[in-house]
Motif scaffolding. Sequence first.
Motif, PDB file in Angstrom:
ATOM      1  N   PRO A 262       0.821  -1.219   0.000  1.00  0.00           N
ATOM      2  CA  PRO A 262       0.000   0.000   0.000  1.00  0.00           C
ATOM      3  C   PRO A 262       0.854   1.268   0.000  1.00  0.00           C
ATOM      4  O   PRO A 262       0.396   2.315  -0.456  1.00  0.00           O
ATOM      5  CB  PRO A 262      -0.841  -0.110   1.269  1.00  0.00           C
ATOM      6  N   SER A 263       2.100   1.175   0.504  1.00  0.00           N
ATOM      7  CA  SER A 263       2.910   2.396   0.446  1.00  0.00           C
ATOM      8  C   SER A 263       3.300   2.727  -0.993  1.00  0.00           C
ATOM      9  O   SER A 263       3.728   3.835  -1.285  1.00  0.00           O
ATOM     10  CB  SER A 263       4.130   2.319   1.357  1.00  0.00           C
ATOM     11  N   VAL A 264       3.129   1.751  -1.911  1.00  0.00           N
ATOM     12  CA  VAL A 264       3.340   2.036  -3.330  1.00  0.00           C
ATOM     13  C   VAL A 264       2.034   2.469  -3.996  1.00  0.00           C
ATOM     14  O   VAL A 264       1.977   3.457  -4.720  1.00  0.00           O
ATOM     15  CB  VAL A 264       3.895   0.780  -4.062  1.00  0.00           C
ATOM     16  N   PHE A 265       0.931   1.720  -3.735  1.00  0.00           N
ATOM     17  CA  PHE A 265      -0.261   2.006  -4.535  1.00  0.00           C
ATOM     18  C   PHE A 265      -1.190   3.071  -3.930  1.00  0.00           C
ATOM     19  O   PHE A 265      -1.968   3.680  -4.662  1.00  0.00           O
ATOM     20  CB  PHE A 265      -1.003   0.716  -4.919  1.00  0.00           C
ATOM     21  N   VAL A 266      -1.096   3.318  -2.628  1.00  0.00           N
ATOM     22  CA  VAL A 266      -1.923   4.407  -2.075  1.00  0.00           C
ATOM     23  C   VAL A 266      -1.521   5.769  -2.678  1.00  0.00           C
ATOM     24  O   VAL A 266      -2.383   6.534  -3.099  1.00  0.00           O
ATOM     25  CB  VAL A 266      -1.919   4.411  -0.528  1.00  0.00           C
ATOM     26  N   PRO A 267      -0.200   6.064  -2.773  1.00  0.00           N
ATOM     27  CA  PRO A 267       0.181   7.318  -3.454  1.00  0.00           C
ATOM     28  C   PRO A 267      -0.310   7.380  -4.911  1.00  0.00           C
ATOM     29  O   PRO A 267      -0.676   8.446  -5.394  1.00  0.00           O
ATOM     30  CB  PRO A 267       1.713   7.300  -3.407  1.00  0.00           C
ATOM     31  N   LEU A 268      -0.337   6.226  -5.606  1.00  0.00           N
ATOM     32  CA  LEU A 268      -0.863   6.219  -6.979  1.00  0.00           C
ATOM     33  C   LEU A 268      -2.345   6.572  -6.966  1.00  0.00           C
ATOM     34  O   LEU A 268      -2.819   7.369  -7.774  1.00  0.00           O
ATOM     35  CB  LEU A 268      -0.679   4.842  -7.626  1.00  0.00           C
ATOM     36  N   ALA A 269      -3.075   5.968  -6.019  1.00  0.00           N
ATOM     37  CA  ALA A 269      -4.515   6.249  -5.910  1.00  0.00           C
ATOM     38  C   ALA A 269      -4.742   7.731  -5.631  1.00  0.00           C
ATOM     39  O   ALA A 269      -5.691   8.335  -6.131  1.00  0.00           O
ATOM     40  CB  ALA A 269      -5.132   5.384  -4.812  1.00  0.00           C
TER      41      ALA A 269
END
Length: 368
Positions: A147-154
């Motif tokens: 999530p530390s990768v994809f939350v910023p993408l979201a």
Amino acid sequence: MARLGGDEFAVVQPKAVGQEDARSLAEAILTCFNDPFDIEDRKVMIGASIGIAQAPADGTDLFELSRRADMALYAAKRNAGGYHFFDGELETGLQERRTLKQALRTAFDNGDLTIEYQPIVVLETNSITAFEALLRWHHPTRGNISPSVFVPLAEEMGLIGALGDWVLGEACVTASAWPEGVGLSVNLSPLQLRKPGLAFAVVRTLADCHLSPTRLELEITESALLVPDYAEIALRELHALREAGVHISLDDFGTGYSSLRHLRSFPFTKIKIDMSFVTDIGRNLESTAIVQAVIGLAKELGIKTTAEGIETEAQWRWLVQRGCTEGQGFFFSRSMPKAEVPALLGQRPAGADLRRNGPGGGLARATS
Ligand code: C2E
Ligand code: MG
Ligand code: MG
């Protein structure tokens, strides 16, 4: 030099030869920002970030050059300012992010994202007091993506609102099946606090699934309070949530600004001490001193503390002795799918020690 709009400027350096000329111009520009500016009798500090693209290597037309300078600019911003030269990796990085964003959108639409729950324990007794909801994405070919990768993408793609609403709704429904004494902690993106209405939505979600507001804790990071115009909105929403009975904790404390002003600007119910400090306990004098000071400070302020990322018995012992109230980490348990929570809760009497293998002994998974 030209202003492109907002706070963006373009500088064309026609006679630059190689990187050195561009570098020294960039450094000269940044030097101008070392001193505060006088604006209406106030001293104002301003930062700047610079992205550099060079012809002909990075492109020969205006469009290509400015697009690549822009990519370099964002790289500079990600590195907390300064200047950055364009390089090919930035472009592959950008394409990679674009592909990942599309995959994330599809995963969200198809309901492929899941939530896991990690126990938070009272350190003195090791009994479970709550679970933190943590997003999980299992990508069909790349495996688990953090999530530390994809939350910023979201956040970048404007999906965080819908995603955050879904996490909250789903986690509240799950928690409403747990015993009364067990709370739920949900992470909020700073962006979710940027528009009014969050408190209202949260209260409605809680009512819909008959979960008492006092069982919910929302975790925010300091960055939610950093942008002046939005800080006011965030504070108003947080106050409304507190009034409704929802707990608000300050996540990842110790990283970022760790400003005492932020601790004063809002009545947080809890400080979560970042894992990087907990890992360093007993290994690094400064970190150890900081953890001790934060626990002491919180005690004086009447705020609870949760130590994140406890992995060893030595860390746990040290923290209990210093009066840290709660903890979470692989020493107690990793996060687990919702289906496994009732077994963990049910097979032991209320208040039982999570580390002691009681009936069911569910915590073999705790040892890392
Ligand atoms: P966080 O809120 O600080 O969550 C704690 C992170 O530490 C989690 O990582 C958890 O799995 C990990 N952790 C806990 N104990 C240990 C330990 O003993 N050792 C190690 N090595 N790690 C431990 P995770 O699940 O990868 O989440 C990373 C971050 O992503 C979270 O940090 C949070 O900021 C964000 N995140 C996760 N779920 C959500 C969500 O639903 N919404 C938002 N906005 N952010 C989320
Ligand atoms: Mg958290
Ligand atoms: Mg944290």
